[in-house]
Scaffold this motif. Structure first.
Motif, mmCIF file in Angstrom:
data_model
loop_
_atom_site.group_PDB
_atom_site.id
_atom_site.type_symbol
_atom_site.label_atom_id
_atom_site.label_comp_id
_atom_site.label_asym_id
_atom_site.label_seq_id
_atom_site.Cartn_x
_atom_site.Cartn_y
_atom_site.Cartn_z
ATOM 1 N N VAL A 81 0.826 -1.209 0.000
ATOM 2 C CA VAL A 81 0.000 0.000 0.000
ATOM 3 C C VAL A 81 0.863 1.262 0.000
ATOM 4 N N HIS A 82 1.889 1.299 0.848
ATOM 5 C CA HIS A 82 2.700 2.516 0.959
ATOM 6 C C HIS A 82 3.569 2.754 -0.271
ATOM 7 N N GLN A 83 4.109 1.676 -0.883
ATOM 8 C CA GLN A 83 4.874 1.908 -2.113
ATOM 9 C C GLN A 83 3.952 2.395 -3.219
ATOM 10 N N GLY A 84 2.712 1.891 -3.239
ATOM 11 C CA GLY A 84 1.722 2.353 -4.208
ATOM 12 C C GLY A 84 1.320 3.793 -3.962
ATOM 13 N N ALA A 85 1.185 4.156 -2.692
ATOM 14 C CA ALA A 85 0.821 5.531 -2.344
ATOM 15 C C ALA A 85 1.918 6.508 -2.750
ATOM 16 N N LEU A 86 3.177 6.115 -2.566
ATOM 17 C CA LEU A 86 4.296 6.973 -2.964
ATOM 18 C C LEU A 86 4.344 7.141 -4.482
ATOM 19 N N ALA A 87 4.068 6.054 -5.217
ATOM 20 C CA ALA A 87 4.012 6.142 -6.676
ATOM 21 C C ALA A 87 2.890 7.086 -7.112
ATOM 22 N N PHE A 88 1.711 6.928 -6.495
ATOM 23 C CA PHE A 88 0.556 7.769 -6.820
ATOM 24 C C PHE A 88 0.872 9.244 -6.556
ATOM 25 N N GLU A 89 1.575 9.497 -5.461
ATOM 26 C CA GLU A 89 1.944 10.875 -5.120
ATOM 27 C C GLU A 89 2.914 11.455 -6.149
ATOM 28 N N LYS A 90 3.843 10.653 -6.629
ATOM 29 C CA LYS A 90 4.790 11.129 -7.641
ATOM 30 C C LYS A 90 4.074 11.440 -8.956
ATOM 31 N N TRP A 91 3.036 10.665 -9.275
ATOM 32 C CA TRP A 91 2.289 10.882 -10.523
ATOM 33 C C TRP A 91 1.340 12.069 -10.451
ATOM 34 N N THR A 92 0.711 12.265 -9.285
ATOM 35 C CA THR A 92 -0.397 13.219 -9.189
ATOM 36 C C THR A 92 -0.163 14.393 -8.246
ATOM 37 N N GLY A 93 0.831 14.268 -7.348
ATOM 38 C CA GLY A 93 1.035 15.293 -6.333
ATOM 39 C C GLY A 93 0.078 15.163 -5.160
ATOM 40 N N ILE A 94 -0.721 14.108 -5.144
ATOM 41 C CA ILE A 94 -1.714 13.885 -4.089
ATOM 42 C C ILE A 94 -1.250 12.756 -3.174
ATOM 43 N N SER A 95 -1.279 12.987 -1.857
ATOM 44 C CA SER A 95 -0.974 11.932 -0.884
ATOM 45 C C SER A 95 -2.274 11.215 -0.531
ATOM 46 N N PRO A 96 -2.448 9.973 -0.969
ATOM 47 C CA PRO A 96 -3.716 9.284 -0.744
ATOM 48 C C PRO A 96 -3.878 8.751 0.683
ATOM 49 N N ASP A 97 -5.086 8.400 1.017
ATOM 50 C CA ASP A 97 -5.426 7.833 2.322
ATOM 51 C C ASP A 97 -5.002 6.367 2.346
ATOM 52 N N THR A 98 -3.882 6.063 3.011
ATOM 53 C CA THR A 98 -3.351 4.693 2.993
ATOM 54 C C THR A 98 -4.238 3.716 3.769
ATOM 55 N N GLU A 99 -4.946 4.200 4.775
ATOM 56 C CA GLU A 99 -5.842 3.305 5.521
ATOM 57 C C GLU A 99 -7.000 2.852 4.630
ATOM 58 N N GLN A 100 -7.531 3.774 3.830
ATOM 59 C CA GLN A 100 -8.600 3.412 2.895
ATOM 60 C C GLN A 100 -8.064 2.469 1.822
ATOM 61 N N MET A 101 -6.844 2.724 1.355
ATOM 62 C CA MET A 101 -6.219 1.845 0.371
ATOM 63 C C MET A 101 -6.082 0.433 0.931
ATOM 64 N N LYS A 102 -5.641 0.351 2.178
ATOM 65 C CA LYS A 102 -5.444 -0.953 2.828
ATOM 66 C C LYS A 102 -6.771 -1.699 2.945
ATOM 67 N N ALA A 103 -7.815 -0.974 3.313
ATOM 68 C CA ALA A 103 -9.135 -1.585 3.451
ATOM 69 C C ALA A 103 -9.637 -2.116 2.109
ATOM 70 N N ASN A 104 -9.390 -1.360 1.037
ATOM 71 C CA ASN A 104 -9.828 -1.794 -0.297
ATOM 72 C C ASN A 104 -9.093 -3.053 -0.747
ATOM 73 N N VAL A 105 -7.780 -3.098 -0.503
ATOM 74 C CA VAL A 105 -6.993 -4.276 -0.891
ATOM 75 C C VAL A 105 -7.412 -5.481 -0.052
ATOM 76 N N LEU A 106 -7.630 -5.269 1.231
ATOM 77 C CA LEU A 106 -8.075 -6.358 2.104
ATOM 78 C C LEU A 106 -9.400 -6.940 1.628
ATOM 79 N N GLN A 107 -10.294 -6.062 1.207
ATOM 80 C CA GLN A 107 -11.591 -6.520 0.696
ATOM 81 C C GLN A 107 -11.396 -7.403 -0.535
ATOM 82 N N GLN A 108 -10.478 -6.999 -1.418
ATOM 83 C CA GLN A 108 -10.221 -7.789 -2.618
ATOM 84 C C GLN A 108 -9.578 -9.137 -2.275
#
Length: 276
Positions: free
Chosen positions: A246-273
């Protein structure tokens, strides 16, 4: 115009990155799509030229291309250059710039459970690309001791020798790591041993593991490997590879968009999958 992002690898069908990043684009109202691309080694140069030609805004790189992609990029971030591997590429005004967010993502994920690593004795198990990224990043961050063990000792020794950052360290054999396991505050497993479908394997014996150690496995399928299960039974704090992913993905997303995403929400989404 919709921006295009991607992940390239061989194989690629198992990757959860498209689900994670497309959800982030949706949440942040960004008109973009992230697509998995199956790229074989022989087609790598052509694929990178094609991604650049069509103006792809950025992409991730996974096995087996993290090292071999480097000659086809325009520039490298200093850490990625030191590690010798790239997992994130950003199109910066027509130039493809390579970064490595694996190590930084791992350390950020580790900080969810540990306040500092500066005073810790750490053992890394494995000497592949992930181990190299973690080793270099932690050496740069600063730790008390950073040892690395591998079945092929020469591969572990090469990582120690190649690291440009000063750290107290040694490369040791698996048997030596097993004998001295009680010396380590943090044990990090970076190989595929214990990954589905071969879930009943251990990378090394935990006989000498101290009960208050922190044991981490970068595998997240299964969510609890045999290594983590046995460490937990011995009273250790454990962490699977979900935080790193999740955190390596969040860092990549930030480099692409300039936005720091909600890692807890990201984790919850991946866990659901993952059905967790």
């Amino acid at each position: 115009m919709k921006k295009l992002f991607a992940v390239i690898g061989d194989p690629i069908a198992h990757s959860m990155s498209p689900i994670m990043h497309n959800e982030l684009f949706k949440i942040n109202k960004i008109d973009a799509h992230y697509h998995p691309l199956h790229v074989k080694k022989i087609d790598l140069e052509a694929a990178i030229k094609g991604l650049k030609a069509i103006g792809t805004a950025g992409f991730n790189v996974t096995i087996p291309h993290k090292e071999t992609i480097i000659p086809f990029l325009d520039r490298l971030d200093p850490l990625a250059e030191a590690i010798g591997a790239v997992n994130t590429v950003v199109n910066e005004d027509g130039e493809l710039v390579g970064y490595n967010t694996d190590g930084s993502g791992y350390v950020k994920g580790l900080m969810d459970k540990i306040e500092t690593i500066n005073d810790k004795n750490i053992l890394i198990i494995g000497a592949g690309g992930a181990a190299r990224a973690l080793y270099f990043t932690m050496a740069r961050t600063g730790v008390k001791r950073l040892d690395i063990c591998n079945r092929t000792l020469a591969k572990a020794a090469a990582i120690v020798e190649d690291c440009p950052y000063s750290v107290v360290s040694r490369a040791i054999e698996i048997s030596s790591a097993e004998a001295s396991l009680s010396q380590y505050d943090i044990i990090i497993h970076t190989t595929s041993i214990g990954m589905a479908p071969d879930i009943n394997q251990l990378p090394l014996s935990l006989h000498n593991l101290q009960p208050n150690a922190f044991v981490s496995d970068i595998i997240y399928n299964p969510l609890e490997t045999k290594l983590l299960h046995e460490a937990k039974q011995r009273g250790c704090i454990v962490q699977n590879g979900l935080n790193m992913f999740v955190h390596q993905g969040a860092l990549a997303f930030e480099k692409w968009t300039g936005i720091s995403p909600d890692t807890e929400q990201m984790k919850a989404n991946v866990l659901q999958q993952l059905g967790g």
